[in-house]
Design a protein around this motif. Structure first.
Motif, PDB file in Angstrom:
ATOM      1  N   ASP A  86       6.576   5.388   4.165  1.00  9.32           N
ATOM      2  CA  ASP A  86       7.444   5.175   5.325  1.00  9.32           C
ATOM      3  C   ASP A  86       8.869   4.888   4.878  1.00  9.32           C
ATOM      4  OD1 ASP A  86       5.249   5.555   6.969  1.00  9.32           O
ATOM      5  OD2 ASP A  86       4.949   3.404   7.361  1.00  9.32           O
ATOM      6  N   MET A  87       9.016   4.055   3.843  1.00 12.18           N
ATOM      7  CA  MET A  87      10.342   3.742   3.320  1.00 12.18           C
ATOM      8  C   MET A  87      10.981   4.987   2.710  1.00 12.18           C
ATOM      9  SD  MET A  87      12.187   3.361   0.277  1.00 12.18           S
ATOM     10  CE  MET A  87      10.840   3.523  -0.859  1.00 12.18           C
ATOM     11  N   LEU A  88      10.193   5.755   1.985  1.00  9.98           N
ATOM     12  CA  LEU A  88      10.703   6.929   1.288  1.00  9.98           C
ATOM     13  C   LEU A  88      11.211   7.974   2.273  1.00  9.98           C
ATOM     14  CD1 LEU A  88      11.022   7.955  -1.615  1.00  9.98           C
ATOM     15  CD2 LEU A  88       8.778   9.007  -1.408  1.00  9.98           C
ATOM     16  N   GLY A 127       0.829  -1.197   0.000  1.00  9.64           N
ATOM     17  CA  GLY A 127       0.000   0.000   0.000  1.00  9.64           C
ATOM     18  C   GLY A 127       0.864   1.247   0.000  1.00  9.64           C
ATOM     19  N   VAL A 128       0.205   2.360  -0.028  1.00  7.20           N
ATOM     20  CA  VAL A 128       0.886   3.648  -0.117  1.00  7.20           C
ATOM     21  C   VAL A 128       1.694   3.951   1.141  1.00  7.20           C
ATOM     22  CG1 VAL A 128       0.487   6.135  -0.256  1.00  7.20           C
ATOM     23  CG2 VAL A 128      -0.741   4.585  -1.791  1.00  7.20           C
ATOM     24  N   GLN A 129       1.113   3.711   2.335  1.00 16.16           N
ATOM     25  CA  GLN A 129       1.787   4.097   3.572  1.00 16.16           C
ATOM     26  C   GLN A 129       3.126   3.381   3.774  1.00 16.16           C
ATOM     27  OE1 GLN A 129       0.694   6.828   5.355  1.00 16.16           O
ATOM     28  NE2 GLN A 129       2.805   6.612   6.051  1.00 16.16           N
ATOM     29  N   PRO A 130       3.216   2.060   3.548  1.00 13.80           N
ATOM     30  CA  PRO A 130       4.525   1.418   3.692  1.00 13.80           C
ATOM     31  C   PRO A 130       5.576   2.012   2.735  1.00 13.80           C
ATOM     32  CG  PRO A 130       2.810  -0.248   3.643  1.00 13.80           C
ATOM     33  CD  PRO A 130       2.154   1.062   3.319  1.00 13.80           C
ATOM     34  N   PHE A 131       5.134   2.376   1.545  1.00 13.62           N
ATOM     35  CA  PHE A 131       6.057   2.999   0.588  1.00 13.62           C
ATOM     36  C   PHE A 131       6.497   4.368   1.102  1.00 13.62           C
ATOM     37  CE2 PHE A 131       6.773   5.886  -2.999  1.00 13.62           C
ATOM     38  CZ  PHE A 131       7.879   5.273  -3.567  1.00 13.62           C
ATOM     39  N   TYR A 149      15.313  10.054   1.514  1.00 13.93           N
ATOM     40  CA  TYR A 149      15.555   8.874   0.690  1.00 13.93           C
ATOM     41  C   TYR A 149      16.792   9.077  -0.182  1.00 13.93           C
ATOM     42  CZ  TYR A 149      14.939   5.251  -2.818  1.00 13.93           C
ATOM     43  OH  TYR A 149      15.154   4.181  -3.659  1.00 13.93           O
ATOM     44  N   ALA A 150      17.672   8.095  -0.200  1.00 16.63           N
ATOM     45  CA  ALA A 150      18.855   8.139  -1.063  1.00 16.63           C
ATOM     46  C   ALA A 150      18.534   7.375  -2.341  1.00 16.63           C
ATOM     47  CB  ALA A 150      20.054   7.512  -0.350  1.00 16.63           C
ATOM     48  N   PHE A 151      18.536   8.089  -3.456  1.00 17.32           N
ATOM     49  CA  PHE A 151      18.200   7.455  -4.727  1.00 17.32           C
ATOM     50  C   PHE A 151      19.234   6.390  -5.084  1.00 17.32           C
ATOM     51  CE2 PHE A 151      15.844  11.416  -5.007  1.00 17.32           C
ATOM     52  CZ  PHE A 151      14.622  10.953  -5.460  1.00 17.32           C
ATOM     53  N   SER A 152      18.765   5.348  -5.744  1.00 22.18           N
ATOM     54  CA  SER A 152      19.622   4.234  -6.135  1.00 22.18           C
ATOM     55  C   SER A 152      20.587   4.661  -7.238  1.00 22.18           C
ATOM     56  CB  SER A 152      18.752   3.086  -6.643  1.00 22.18           C
ATOM     57  OG  SER A 152      19.535   2.097  -7.248  1.00 22.18           O
ATOM     58  N   PRO A 153      21.845   4.201  -7.170  1.00 22.55           N
ATOM     59  CA  PRO A 153      22.789   4.524  -8.244  1.00 22.55           C
ATOM     60  C   PRO A 153      22.397   3.909  -9.589  1.00 22.55           C
ATOM     61  CG  PRO A 153      23.847   3.166  -6.540  1.00 22.55           C
ATOM     62  CD  PRO A 153      22.439   3.439  -6.095  1.00 22.55           C
ATOM     63  N   GLU A 154      21.485   2.933  -9.576  1.00 24.18           N
ATOM     64  CA  GLU A 154      20.996   2.324 -10.821  1.00 24.18           C
ATOM     65  C   GLU A 154      19.725   3.001 -11.311  1.00 24.18           C
ATOM     66  OE1 GLU A 154      21.667   0.041  -8.089  1.00 24.18           O
ATOM     67  OE2 GLU A 154      23.702   0.003  -8.855  1.00 24.18           O
ATOM     68  N   GLY A 155      19.260   4.011 -10.614  1.00 28.99           N
ATOM     69  CA  GLY A 155      18.017   4.680 -10.970  1.00 28.99           C
ATOM     70  C   GLY A 155      16.854   4.105 -10.182  1.00 28.99           C
TER      71      GLY A 155
END
Length: 196
Positions: A37-39, A31-35, A43-49
């Motif tokens: 929470d992670m964000l 769901g939206v809330q777990p996302f 948030y550090a963007f992934s070096p792979e995008g």
């Protein structure tokens, strides 16, 4: 990193498997809330995008509302959003694309076409990340360093730059050294490639 926000576990699992078959790291959220929470705020963007596969309709908070939240935070360039829905219609698709979504797929979708678009979104994310880095580095330059940089990019030598700016050659060398350090380059050629 491919982020998958869908309230249906079977769809999340199949999308994760599909992404991994293309060597794309993927994580699912129910769901939206777990996302969110992670964000978090940092948030550090992934070096792979980064790319977000987002179900349009979910309980509590819709994918459309999450998209609006991400857009308001200025994250949709660094994390392109591809909407997925089993209840799509043409006006909904057109509206999401007009508001900046990367793409829109109706379930059931063609696996290969979806993953091709995910890979394109990841490349767009990398490009946006590169551009953001260059903009941050450029913003760190003083006005004199920026002026020296512009003259270097014209192909001028230090002595010519010094004459044009009315400063000593040693001062040009100091500005040149500082701007190369701030821009993370060692040569004028690297600088030109970076800011092209």
């Amino acid at each position: 990193m491919l982020h998958i926000v869908d309230d249906e576990e079977a769809i999340r699992d199949s999308l994760i498997w599909l992404a991994q078959s293309r060597r794309i790291e993927a994580t699912g959220y129910d769901g939206v809330q777990p996302f969110l929470d992670m964000l978090g705020a940092d948030y550090a963007f992934s070096p792979e995008g980064d790319c977000l596969l987002l179900d349009m309709r979910m309980p509590i908070m819709s994918g459309a509302l999450l998209f609006d939240t991400l857009a308001a935070r200025g994250l949709t360039r660094r994390m392109p959003v591809i909407f997925l829905t089993g209840h799509g219609d043409v006006p909904m698709a057109v509206d999401s694309l007009k508001r900046g979504a990367f793409d829109f797929f109706e379930k059931p979708f063609n696996d290969n076409k979806l993953m091709d678009r995910v890979q394109e979104a990841l490349r767009a994310s990398l490009e946006a990340g590169h551009q953001a880095l260059v903009e941050t580095r450029l913003a760190s330059l003083s006005s004199r360093e920026r002026e020296v940089m512009d003259l270097i990019l014209e192909g001028l030598m230090n002595k010519v730059i010094a004459d044009r700016m009315g400063i000593t050659m040693r001062t040009v060398e100091v500005h040149r050294s500082n701007l190369f350090t701030k821009m993370g380059v060692r040569t004028a050629v690297e600088l030109a490639r970076l800011v092209k």
